[in-house]
Scaffold this motif. Sequence first.
Motif, PDB file in Angstrom:
ATOM      1  N   ARG A 103       0.753  -1.127   0.061  1.00 51.59           N
ATOM      2  CA  ARG A 103       0.010   0.122  -0.106  1.00 51.59           C
ATOM      3  C   ARG A 103       0.953   1.237   0.012  1.00 51.59           C
ATOM      4  O   ARG A 103       1.835   1.319   0.918  1.00 51.59           O
ATOM      5  CB  ARG A 103      -0.904  -0.089   1.280  1.00 51.59           C
ATOM      6  CG  ARG A 103      -1.815   1.063   1.564  1.00 51.59           C
ATOM      7  CD  ARG A 103      -3.122   0.981   0.475  1.00 51.59           C
ATOM      8  NE  ARG A 103      -3.918   2.299   0.457  1.00 51.59           N
ATOM      9  CZ  ARG A 103      -4.851   2.224   1.153  1.00 51.59           C
ATOM     10  NH1 ARG A 103      -5.187   1.145   1.811  1.00 51.59           N
ATOM     11  NH2 ARG A 103      -5.676   3.438   1.245  1.00 51.59           N
ATOM     12  N   LEU A 104       0.503   1.927  -0.887  1.00 54.19           N
ATOM     13  CA  LEU A 104       1.481   3.117  -1.222  1.00 54.19           C
ATOM     14  C   LEU A 104       1.496   4.058   0.096  1.00 54.19           C
ATOM     15  O   LEU A 104       0.343   4.454   0.719  1.00 54.19           O
ATOM     16  CB  LEU A 104       0.831   4.166  -2.213  1.00 54.19           C
ATOM     17  CG  LEU A 104       1.853   5.413  -2.669  1.00 54.19           C
ATOM     18  CD1 LEU A 104       2.845   4.685  -3.496  1.00 54.19           C
ATOM     19  CD2 LEU A 104       0.927   6.089  -3.816  1.00 54.19           C
ATOM     20  N   ALA A 105       2.547   4.532   0.526  1.00 53.84           N
ATOM     21  CA  ALA A 105       2.691   5.295   1.809  1.00 53.84           C
ATOM     22  C   ALA A 105       4.149   6.007   1.708  1.00 53.84           C
ATOM     23  O   ALA A 105       5.037   5.517   1.427  1.00 53.84           O
ATOM     24  CB  ALA A 105       2.573   4.563   3.237  1.00 53.84           C
ATOM     25  N   PRO A 106       4.332   7.308   2.305  1.00 50.19           N
ATOM     26  CA  PRO A 106       5.422   8.138   2.248  1.00 50.19           C
ATOM     27  C   PRO A 106       6.611   7.262   3.051  1.00 50.19           C
ATOM     28  O   PRO A 106       7.791   7.559   2.676  1.00 50.19           O
ATOM     29  CB  PRO A 106       5.123   9.599   2.923  1.00 50.19           C
ATOM     30  CG  PRO A 106       3.751   9.576   2.574  1.00 50.19           C
ATOM     31  CD  PRO A 106       3.295   8.208   2.693  1.00 50.19           C
ATOM     32  N   GLU A 107       6.303   6.739   4.084  1.00 50.44           N
ATOM     33  CA  GLU A 107       7.334   6.168   5.005  1.00 50.44           C
ATOM     34  C   GLU A 107       8.051   4.778   4.314  1.00 50.44           C
ATOM     35  O   GLU A 107       8.817   4.404   4.670  1.00 50.44           O
ATOM     36  CB  GLU A 107       6.629   5.783   6.394  1.00 50.44           C
ATOM     37  CG  GLU A 107       5.595   4.526   6.301  1.00 50.44           C
ATOM     38  CD  GLU A 107       4.053   5.206   6.210  1.00 50.44           C
ATOM     39  OE1 GLU A 107       3.169   4.680   6.584  1.00 50.44           O
ATOM     40  OE2 GLU A 107       4.038   6.534   5.871  1.00 50.44           O
ATOM     41  N   LEU A 108       7.101   4.315   3.311  1.00 50.57           N
ATOM     42  CA  LEU A 108       7.932   3.342   2.589  1.00 50.57           C
ATOM     43  C   LEU A 108       8.923   3.614   1.423  1.00 50.57           C
ATOM     44  O   LEU A 108       9.523   2.876   0.728  1.00 50.57           O
ATOM     45  CB  LEU A 108       6.839   2.347   1.804  1.00 50.57           C
ATOM     46  CG  LEU A 108       5.825   1.672   2.745  1.00 50.57           C
ATOM     47  CD1 LEU A 108       4.852   0.783   2.145  1.00 50.57           C
ATOM     48  CD2 LEU A 108       6.769   0.546   3.688  1.00 50.57           C
ATOM     49  N   VAL A 109       8.982   4.831   1.148  1.00 53.80           N
ATOM     50  CA  VAL A 109      10.061   5.356  -0.006  1.00 53.80           C
ATOM     51  C   VAL A 109      11.274   5.523   0.905  1.00 53.80           C
ATOM     52  O   VAL A 109      11.749   6.504   1.499  1.00 53.80           O
ATOM     53  CB  VAL A 109       9.632   6.847  -0.490  1.00 53.80           C
ATOM     54  CG1 VAL A 109      10.817   7.318  -1.155  1.00 53.80           C
ATOM     55  CG2 VAL A 109       8.106   6.520  -1.063  1.00 53.80           C
ATOM     56  N   ASN A 110      12.099   4.313   0.737  1.00 47.08           N
ATOM     57  CA  ASN A 110      13.298   4.299   1.443  1.00 47.08           C
ATOM     58  C   ASN A 110      14.511   4.122   0.789  1.00 47.08           C
ATOM     59  O   ASN A 110      15.658   3.877   1.291  1.00 47.08           O
ATOM     60  CB  ASN A 110      13.356   2.982   2.475  1.00 47.08           C
ATOM     61  CG  ASN A 110      12.204   3.272   3.724  1.00 47.08           C
ATOM     62  OD1 ASN A 110      12.228   4.275   4.243  1.00 47.08           O
ATOM     63  ND2 ASN A 110      11.308   2.239   3.867  1.00 47.08           N
ATOM     64  N   ASP A 111      14.421   4.401  -0.415  1.00 47.86           N
ATOM     65  CA  ASP A 111      15.461   4.529  -1.329  1.00 47.86           C
ATOM     66  C   ASP A 111      15.206   5.561  -2.527  1.00 47.86           C
ATOM     67  O   ASP A 111      14.428   5.491  -3.127  1.00 47.86           O
ATOM     68  CB  ASP A 111      15.861   3.229  -1.996  1.00 47.86           C
ATOM     69  CG  ASP A 111      17.285   3.431  -3.230  1.00 47.86           C
ATOM     70  OD1 ASP A 111      17.634   4.305  -3.146  1.00 47.86           O
ATOM     71  OD2 ASP A 111      17.525   2.259  -3.590  1.00 47.86           O
ATOM     72  N   THR A 112      16.212   6.547  -2.282  1.00 49.94           N
ATOM     73  CA  THR A 112      15.827   8.005  -3.427  1.00 49.94           C
ATOM     74  C   THR A 112      17.045   8.237  -4.255  1.00 49.94           C
ATOM     75  O   THR A 112      17.404   9.423  -4.568  1.00 49.94           O
ATOM     76  CB  THR A 112      15.581   8.972  -2.188  1.00 49.94           C
ATOM     77  OG1 THR A 112      16.396   9.531  -1.259  1.00 49.94           O
ATOM     78  CG2 THR A 112      14.105   8.990  -1.869  1.00 49.94           C
ATOM     79  N   ARG A 113      17.889   7.274  -4.480  1.00 55.65           N
ATOM     80  CA  ARG A 113      19.084   7.446  -5.400  1.00 55.65           C
ATOM     81  C   ARG A 113      18.406   7.514  -6.888  1.00 55.65           C
ATOM     82  O   ARG A 113      18.129   6.572  -7.457  1.00 55.65           O
ATOM     83  CB  ARG A 113      20.123   6.318  -5.203  1.00 55.65           C
ATOM     84  CG  ARG A 113      20.746   6.183  -3.841  1.00 55.65           C
ATOM     85  CD  ARG A 113      21.647   4.822  -3.742  1.00 55.65           C
ATOM     86  NE  ARG A 113      20.699   3.708  -4.204  1.00 55.65           N
ATOM     87  CZ  ARG A 113      21.185   2.506  -4.460  1.00 55.65           C
ATOM     88  NH1 ARG A 113      22.659   2.332  -4.535  1.00 55.65           N
ATOM     89  NH2 ARG A 113      20.623   1.556  -4.479  1.00 55.65           N
ATOM     90  N   LEU A 114      18.556   8.702  -7.255  1.00 52.43           N
ATOM     91  CA  LEU A 114      18.153   8.934  -8.566  1.00 52.43           C
ATOM     92  C   LEU A 114      16.524   8.680  -8.986  1.00 52.43           C
ATOM     93  O   LEU A 114      16.046   8.451 -10.028  1.00 52.43           O
ATOM     94  CB  LEU A 114      18.981   8.272  -9.514  1.00 52.43           C
ATOM     95  CG  LEU A 114      20.383   8.900  -9.558  1.00 52.43           C
ATOM     96  CD1 LEU A 114      21.487   7.790 -10.582  1.00 52.43           C
ATOM     97  CD2 LEU A 114      20.648  10.235  -9.608  1.00 52.43           C
TER      98      LEU A 114
END
Length: 304
Positions: free
Chosen positions: A51-62
């Motif tokens: 389920r989409l959630a901001p706290e699951l964005v745990n890799d933001t390399r490019l």
Amino acid sequence: MIHQRTLKEPVSASGVGLHSGDRIKLTLRPAPPDSGIVFRRTDLPGSDDIRLAPELVNDTRLSSTLVTPDGVRVGTIEHLMSALAGLGIDNLIVEMTAQETPIMDGSAMPFIYLLQSAGIVDQAKPKRFIRVLDTVEVSEGDKWVRLSPHDGFKVSLEIAFNHPVFQRAPQKVEIDFAGTSYIDAIARARTFGFMHEVESMAKAGLGRGGSLDNAIVIDDEYVLNSDGLRYPDEFVRHKILDAIGDLYVLGHPLIAAFSGYKSGHALNNQLLRKLLACTDAWEYVSFASADQAPSSFHRLPAPV
């Protein structure tokens, strides 16, 4: 009432992953009201839906990549998310046969075509917006991003590259979606990269699927793509495309002004987390009729 939206029927496409180089089949399926955007790795039988959630964005390399506590990854979601925001789609199941969404042509436009080909339908539940009530900002060095109260949705973004190609193009754009269509102004802007970055990206296991077919490539002086730029300011417009996708990880359209300087996926995600943590800075709202909603949301493409 401004209704929630999903697809009329499933639709599929195949492509290559920008960073993994994997061949990927993407299938988008209708989902019931109030279910949100859900990702499903069909190559991992038995794995839970994500389920989409901001706290699951745990890799933001490019890129923006969801990483669950179990280590399941769903990568490079920002262009698809941007298209979903642009079309006002609230509920969807996103099935993938690998860890990354296909890059297509490096913009959101192929996803727009795909979604419209499936048909978009209103659902019998009100769309929920997040209205920003107080300014929230995060910064890192000279980089910053901000959400401010605004009766609609507008974006002001500035990039800063000390490079001849960028110095010949505008590096700041402000778009108020009360008078501008996402599809016309943003959807076709492609991701971009520098030739000198290719080797370092390869060492990091990134960019394996990148090519002139799915990115603007820049050498020391010029754009290498034979067709040139789609907009004179395509670089900063793509950063806006990315930001809209990153913000839609909330799963709800924002009634706010987003602004930033040298923003990226990491800062955009930090901003979402800070907003949600500041519970007095926002509220959920719905509208009984389109006339009651800010005019920014009158321009959503009609269901097809």
